[in-house]
Scaffold this motif. Structure first.
Motif, PDB file in Angstrom:
ATOM      1  N   ARG A  39       0.871  -1.171   0.000  1.00 12.71           N
ATOM      2  CA  ARG A  39       0.000   0.000   0.000  1.00 12.71           C
ATOM      3  C   ARG A  39       0.901   1.211   0.000  1.00 12.71           C
ATOM      4  O   ARG A  39       1.732   1.356   0.902  1.00 12.71           O
ATOM      5  CB  ARG A  39      -0.845  -0.004   1.278  1.00 12.71           C
ATOM      6  N   LYS A  91       1.138   3.364   3.165  1.00 13.75           N
ATOM      7  CA  LYS A  91       1.899   2.735   4.265  1.00 13.75           C
ATOM      8  C   LYS A  91       3.399   2.767   3.959  1.00 13.75           C
ATOM      9  O   LYS A  91       4.223   2.978   4.848  1.00 13.75           O
ATOM     10  CB  LYS A  91       1.456   1.270   4.467  1.00 13.75           C
ATOM     11  N   GLU A 144      -8.010  -6.436   1.701  1.00 12.75           N
ATOM     12  CA  GLU A 144      -6.820  -5.649   2.029  1.00 12.75           C
ATOM     13  C   GLU A 144      -5.606  -6.089   1.210  1.00 12.75           C
ATOM     14  O   GLU A 144      -5.393  -7.284   0.984  1.00 12.75           O
ATOM     15  CB  GLU A 144      -6.473  -5.826   3.519  1.00 12.75           C
ATOM     16  N   ILE A 182      -4.024 -10.532  14.235  1.00 17.09           N
ATOM     17  CA  ILE A 182      -5.427 -10.184  14.001  1.00 17.09           C
ATOM     18  C   ILE A 182      -5.625  -8.683  13.770  1.00 17.09           C
ATOM     19  O   ILE A 182      -6.753  -8.217  13.683  1.00 17.09           O
ATOM     20  CB  ILE A 182      -6.304 -10.639  15.184  1.00 17.09           C
ATOM     21  N   PHE A 183      -4.520  -7.921  13.635  1.00 11.26           N
ATOM     22  CA  PHE A 183      -4.667  -6.466  13.506  1.00 11.26           C
ATOM     23  C   PHE A 183      -5.325  -6.089  12.186  1.00 11.26           C
ATOM     24  O   PHE A 183      -6.228  -5.265  12.148  1.00 11.26           O
ATOM     25  CB  PHE A 183      -3.295  -5.784  13.603  1.00 11.26           C
ATOM     26  N   ARG A 184      -4.854  -6.678  11.098  1.00 12.59           N
ATOM     27  CA  ARG A 184      -5.434  -6.354   9.796  1.00 12.59           C
ATOM     28  C   ARG A 184      -5.775  -7.652   9.076  1.00 12.59           C
ATOM     29  O   ARG A 184      -4.893  -8.393   8.664  1.00 12.59           O
ATOM     30  CB  ARG A 184      -4.460  -5.521   8.955  1.00 12.59           C
ATOM     31  N   THR A 185      -7.061  -7.934   8.969  1.00 12.64           N
ATOM     32  CA  THR A 185      -7.533  -9.136   8.292  1.00 12.64           C
ATOM     33  C   THR A 185      -8.542  -8.714   7.231  1.00 12.64           C
ATOM     34  O   THR A 185      -8.947  -7.553   7.181  1.00 12.64           O
ATOM     35  CB  THR A 185      -8.211 -10.081   9.294  1.00 12.64           C
ATOM     36  N   PHE A 218     -13.477  -8.974   9.377  1.00 10.16           N
ATOM     37  CA  PHE A 218     -13.351  -8.508  10.763  1.00 10.16           C
ATOM     38  C   PHE A 218     -14.701  -8.010  11.240  1.00 10.16           C
ATOM     39  O   PHE A 218     -15.664  -7.984  10.472  1.00 10.16           O
ATOM     40  CB  PHE A 218     -12.267  -7.419  10.872  1.00 10.16           C
ATOM     41  N   GLU A 272      -3.671   2.444  14.515  1.00 11.37           N
ATOM     42  CA  GLU A 272      -5.097   2.742  14.703  1.00 11.37           C
ATOM     43  C   GLU A 272      -5.869   1.623  15.405  1.00 11.37           C
ATOM     44  O   GLU A 272      -5.840   0.470  14.993  1.00 11.37           O
ATOM     45  CB  GLU A 272      -5.754   3.001  13.336  1.00 11.37           C
ATOM     46  N   TRP A 278      -9.209   2.809  16.835  1.00 12.29           N
ATOM     47  CA  TRP A 278     -10.589   3.273  16.777  1.00 12.29           C
ATOM     48  C   TRP A 278     -10.658   4.523  15.906  1.00 12.29           C
ATOM     49  O   TRP A 278      -9.940   5.500  16.182  1.00 12.29           O
ATOM     50  CB  TRP A 278     -11.020   3.629  18.218  1.00 12.29           C
ATOM     51  N   GLY A 279     -11.477   4.510  14.895  1.00 11.06           N
ATOM     52  CA  GLY A 279     -11.630   5.698  14.045  1.00 11.06           C
ATOM     53  C   GLY A 279     -12.863   6.487  14.479  1.00 11.06           C
ATOM     54  O   GLY A 279     -13.923   5.912  14.681  1.00 11.06           O
ATOM     55  N   SER A 285     -16.044   4.260  15.330  1.00  5.94           N
ATOM     56  CA  SER A 285     -16.070   2.914  14.730  1.00  5.94           C
ATOM     57  C   SER A 285     -14.824   2.136  15.141  1.00  5.94           C
ATOM     58  O   SER A 285     -13.702   2.544  14.853  1.00  5.94           O
ATOM     59  CB  SER A 285     -16.109   3.042  13.211  1.00  5.94           C
ATOM     60  N   GLY A 296     -12.846  -1.825  15.678  1.00  2.00           N
ATOM     61  CA  GLY A 296     -12.792  -3.233  15.311  1.00  2.00           C
ATOM     62  C   GLY A 296     -12.659  -4.106  16.557  1.00  2.00           C
ATOM     63  O   GLY A 296     -11.817  -3.834  17.417  1.00  2.00           O
ATOM     64  N   ARG A 349      -9.153  -5.689  16.896  1.00  2.79           N
ATOM     65  CA  ARG A 349      -8.083  -4.791  17.351  1.00  2.79           C
ATOM     66  C   ARG A 349      -8.165  -4.576  18.861  1.00  2.79           C
ATOM     67  O   ARG A 349      -7.157  -4.354  19.526  1.00  2.79           O
ATOM     68  CB  ARG A 349      -8.133  -3.461  16.596  1.00  2.79           C
TER      69      ARG A 349
END
Ligand code: ATP
Length: 455
Positions: A97, A100, A200, A207-210, A213, A282, A284-285, A324, A326, A329
């Protein structure tokens, strides 16, 4: 602080989280939540529901489908624009990405940049492939993140649908029904808990970025002009909730988005970041989404989304503030924060998960000192307690080992049944963090534990 690998190992050994489809060699970035992990997820959702809905006069819950009419995603802008910038190394074919890649290179926040601007930045700064070190990139392109599937027997374009990439749109499309049937008045919120799917580019970090979710989202509708005040309110509310459940303030921070990095629909956004093993990232957004979504749905569906203020007779499309988060997370943060290895007074060590009792998978362990003579009394106690809490029964190995096992998985209380119990109906209740023990009549144990696991 434990490494990601150590946490993966811990989660696997204890029964929190295993690799998905493991007996077939796994499916990348999918995870099974075992006997403990599945309860932890439920308890996180329960604690969120309690503070964001149950204890609130203004918020209600909605449970909508994963599959929605494609027009929803056209109106929301996802069909046209839900993508991440993808770059591929010509030499090793690794994909990244671009936002990133740039952030990892020099910390620059490139949210909202065009593909051309990203490309220029990569070239001007000669950013190399983190995998093989080459500076030979293919052209950057927008990679669409929505999963597609088909509904019904015919696999053609007319039957193609998307798996939702966020829960928010469920709320916006049902906004009028909820408003009418709940008779809520602005300001009020509609909360939604459910799975979301994003293809993604670079999932990872456990489990941070799957790609699959679960999100807990609140869409809070307010009068235009009051949204920044409410945005600040929910920012602090979310932060306080995290701290009240045991995350330390040192491991949390706000990351306010700069005006040029805001999404087109937002006039204020912040992330609550947690200090994961690789650094702050991140959790929580929280976004002030203006009236963008309701206006888009009004324009695309023809349904009027205006609210009529019963007191002032003003008509307006409400503005929306959205926290929002996850679930996974949060699971990661609570495990990483809680786990420690302690040296005891006698020089031995114990692994202990100091997780908030409201989140602990089991609230109490029932342990008979002797399997032969005490198991029937202990089963009686188990059946009494398990009507009130998730409990676990363990009669194998010596009592010290059994206490250690419960400490390791975070069980806040252990109830031991010994020979005296048969005479006096008293049991020993041991507390996880202090290891202090008290002797109580069986009839008082439920109240004793209930009082201490409250959230
Ligand atoms: P990121 O910048 O990390 O890709 P995002 O800003 O796209 O995340 P949002 O769209 O704001 O994320 O989603 C809200 C929340 O949903 C995030 O704060 C995070 O907790 C969770 N989330 C988003 N994407 C994922 C994912 N791929 N895996 C796990 N959780 C996710």
């Amino acid at each position: 602080m434990f490494t990601v690998e150590e946490l993966v190992q811990y989660a696997k050994n204890t029964g929190y989280i295993y690799q998905g489809s493991e007996i077939y060699g796994g499916l990348a970035n999918t995870w099974d939540y075992g006997p403990l992990g599945s309860l932890l997820k439920l308890n996180i959702k329960k604690a969120w529901r309690q503070k964001f809905i149950q204890e609130r006069i203004d918020n209600v819950l909605l449970d909508g489908p994963i599959l929605l009419n494609n027009k929803v995603w056209e109106a929301s802008g996802h069909v046209a624009g839900f993508s991440d910038p993808l770059i591929e190394c010509k030499k090793c074919n690794q994909r990244f990405r671009v936002d990133k890649l740039i952030h990892d290179f020099d910390g620059t926040d490139s949210d909202g940049w065009s593909l051309e601007k990203l490309e220029k930045y990569v070239n001007d700064h000669k950013i190399k492939c983190p995998s093989c070190g080459a500076f030979e990139w293919n052209e950057i392109r927008a990679f669409h993140l929505m999963f597609q599937t088909y509904q019904g027997a015919v696999l053609d374009k007319a039957n193609q649908v998307y798996l939702r990439p966020e829960n928010a749109q469920n709320v916006f499309v049902s906004y009028k029904n909820v408003l009418r049937s709940s008779r809520k008045k602005i300001p009020f919120g509609i909360a939604h808990i459910g799975k979301a799917f994003r293809n993604e580019i670079t999932p990872g970090n456990f489990i941070f970025r799957t790609r699959e979710f679960e999100q807990m989202e609140l869409e809070f509708f307010v009068k235009p002009g009051t949204e920044i005040e409410w945005f600040k309110y929910w920012k602090q509310f979310a932060m306080d909730w995290l701290v009240s459940l045991g995350l330390s303030k040192d491991n949390l921070r706000f990351d306010d988005h700069k005006p040029e990095a805001l999404s087109h629909y937002s006039n204020a956004t912040t992330d609550i970041q947690y200090r994961y093993p690789w650094g702050f990232d991140e959790l929580w957004g929280i976004a002030s989404r203006t009236d963008f979504d309701l206006t888009q749905h009004q324009n695309h569906s023809g349904e009027i989304m205006e609210y009529l203020d019963p007191e002032t007779n003003e008509k307006y499309i409400p503005y929306c503030v959205e926290p929002s988060v996850g679930v996974e997370r949060l699971v990661f943060a609570f495990l990483a924060e809680g786990l420690s290895i302690e040296t005891l007074a006698d020089g031995t060590t114990r692994d202990v998960l100091r997780i908030h009792p409201a989140l602990a998978p089991y609230k109490v362990a029932v342990l008979p000192l002797s399997r032969r003579d005490l198991s029937s009394k202990a089963e009686e106690v188990y059946h009494l307690l398990s009507k009130h809490f998730d409990a676990v029964y363990d009669e194998t190995q010596n009592i010290g080992r059994r206490y250690r096992r419960q400490d390791q998985i975070g069980t806040p209380y252990a109830v031991t049944i010994d020979y005296d119990t048969l005479e006096d109906n008293m049991v020993t209740v041991r507390e996880r963090d202090t290891m202090a023990q008290v002797r109580l009549p069986i009839s008082e144990v439920v109240d004793y534990i209930s009082e201490r696991i409250k959230f």
